[in-house]
Design a protein around this motif. Structure first.
Motif, short mmCIF file in Angstrom:
data_model
loop_
_atom_site.label_atom_id
_atom_site.label_comp_id
_atom_site.label_asym_id
_atom_site.label_seq_id
_atom_site.Cartn_x
_atom_site.Cartn_y
_atom_site.Cartn_z
N THR A 190 0.85 -1.10 0.19
CA THR A 190 0.07 -0.17 0.08
C THR A 190 0.80 1.33 -0.07
O THR A 190 0.46 2.35 -0.56
CB THR A 190 -0.76 0.01 1.22
OG1 THR A 190 -0.04 0.04 2.57
CG2 THR A 190 -1.90 -1.16 1.16
N GLU A 191 1.98 1.17 0.73
CA GLU A 191 3.01 2.49 0.38
C GLU A 191 3.37 2.80 -0.94
O GLU A 191 3.34 4.07 -1.28
CB GLU A 191 4.06 2.10 1.34
CG GLU A 191 3.84 1.98 3.08
CD GLU A 191 4.96 1.85 4.01
OE1 GLU A 191 6.13 1.77 3.44
OE2 GLU A 191 4.99 1.90 4.91
N GLU A 192 3.76 1.60 -1.66
CA GLU A 192 4.11 1.98 -2.94
C GLU A 192 2.83 2.46 -4.04
O GLU A 192 3.14 3.26 -4.91
CB GLU A 192 4.38 0.58 -3.63
CG GLU A 192 5.77 -0.03 -3.32
CD GLU A 192 6.93 0.78 -3.59
OE1 GLU A 192 6.80 1.76 -4.58
OE2 GLU A 192 8.12 0.50 -2.95
N ARG A 193 1.82 2.03 -3.46
CA ARG A 193 0.61 2.87 -4.31
C ARG A 193 0.37 4.10 -3.94
O ARG A 193 0.30 5.00 -4.78
CB ARG A 193 -0.65 2.17 -3.52
CG ARG A 193 -0.99 0.97 -4.00
CD ARG A 193 -2.32 0.19 -3.46
NE ARG A 193 -2.41 -1.40 -3.11
CZ ARG A 193 -3.21 -1.87 -2.58
NH1 ARG A 193 -4.05 -1.24 -1.83
NH2 ARG A 193 -3.22 -3.23 -2.45
N GLN A 194 0.59 4.56 -2.62
CA GLN A 194 0.74 6.17 -2.34
C GLN A 194 1.82 6.74 -3.18
O GLN A 194 1.66 8.08 -3.30
CB GLN A 194 0.76 6.32 -0.78
CG GLN A 194 0.47 7.70 -0.27
CD GLN A 194 -0.93 8.28 -0.83
OE1 GLN A 194 -1.78 7.58 -0.62
NE2 GLN A 194 -0.96 9.32 -1.47
N THR A 195 3.02 5.85 -2.93
CA THR A 195 4.13 6.73 -3.72
C THR A 195 3.86 7.22 -5.34
O THR A 195 4.25 8.04 -5.77
CB THR A 195 5.23 5.92 -3.55
OG1 THR A 195 5.75 5.92 -2.25
CG2 THR A 195 6.33 6.62 -4.25
N PHE A 196 3.32 6.07 -5.82
CA PHE A 196 2.71 5.97 -7.03
C PHE A 196 1.87 7.30 -7.44
O PHE A 196 2.00 8.12 -8.32
CB PHE A 196 1.98 4.77 -7.68
CG PHE A 196 1.55 4.66 -9.14
CD1 PHE A 196 2.25 4.12 -9.93
CD2 PHE A 196 0.61 5.15 -9.37
CE1 PHE A 196 2.00 4.03 -11.16
CE2 PHE A 196 -0.12 5.34 -10.83
CZ PHE A 196 0.80 4.71 -11.59
#
Length: 211
Positions: A190-196
């Motif tokens: 989920t952190e990678e989603r927010q970074t994206f």
């Protein structure tokens, strides 16, 4: 057979003929999709009383006749009286209506497949009436692969697609961002989603709305 997904079925005129145990489970399946049907039967399984009290069904206590269903958008025939099912199926089919004949699909004009849902993800499986048991088995196998993680993941993908359509003008760039979003890392992290999303919004600020 032509597969199709129908929207706004909660606003449609949906009838179910039959009041037994099988009919009850058909109604519960309809409720999963926000459908509150009208049910016609001379007798009802005790479980229907609670549904009526909740306001999620309308019960009509009588033998079903053509006049009861002639204006229906979709009718499900699930009585234990095959003569009633066959007669109504024939009339509805001749009138060009959508009708599901639970015990003999070939007499109807529609079938309800086995369905797996994960939020926005809907996967349906049909064996064209050959083996409902196999359809359910395949549905279970699919559900094990596409687990609960896909609910939030589909919300993320929907957000990305909405933003890209509004603020990314170049079609090639749109495809690049949308293709990147379906990489496995965004399903699992989920952190990678927010970074994206942060990177997308930084490169294409919301002030630059496509005209």
């Amino acid at each position: 057979m032509f597969p199709i997904m129908l929207e706004n079925m909660d606003e449609s005129n949906i009838f179910l003929v039959g009041g037994g145990h099988v009919a009850y489970h058909k109604v519960l399946n309809l409720h999963r999709f926000g459908i509150h049907p009208t049910i016609i039967s001379p007798e009802f399984h005790p479980s229907f009383e609670k549904l009526e009290q909740q306001g999620t069904v309308t019960l009509i206590t009588k033998e079903a006749e053509w006049e009861d269903v002639e204006n229906a958008f979709l009718t499900l025939l699930v009585t234990d009286d095959e003569a009633v099912n066959d007669r109504l199926a024939k009339l509805l089919k001749e009138a060009g209506k959508l009708v599901v004949h639970a015990s003999n699909p070939t007499l109807g004009t529609a079938q309800i497949p086995a369905v797996m849902t994960r939020g926005k993800l809907i996967v349906s499986v049909s064996t064209s009436g050959a083996s409902p048991s196999l359809a359910k088995k395949i549905r279970t196998e699919i559900a094990e692969t596409y687990d609960e993680r896909y609910e939030d993941y589909l919300d993320f993908l929907a957000d990305v697609r909405h933003y890209v359509k509004l603020y990314v003008a170049d079609r090639a760039e749109r495809r690049t961002w949308l293709k990147e979003a379906i990489e496995p890392i965004y399903l699992h992290n989920t952190e990678e989603r927010q970074t994206f999303l942060n990177e997308l919004q930084q490169i294409f600020p919301s002030e630059q709305l496509i005209q």
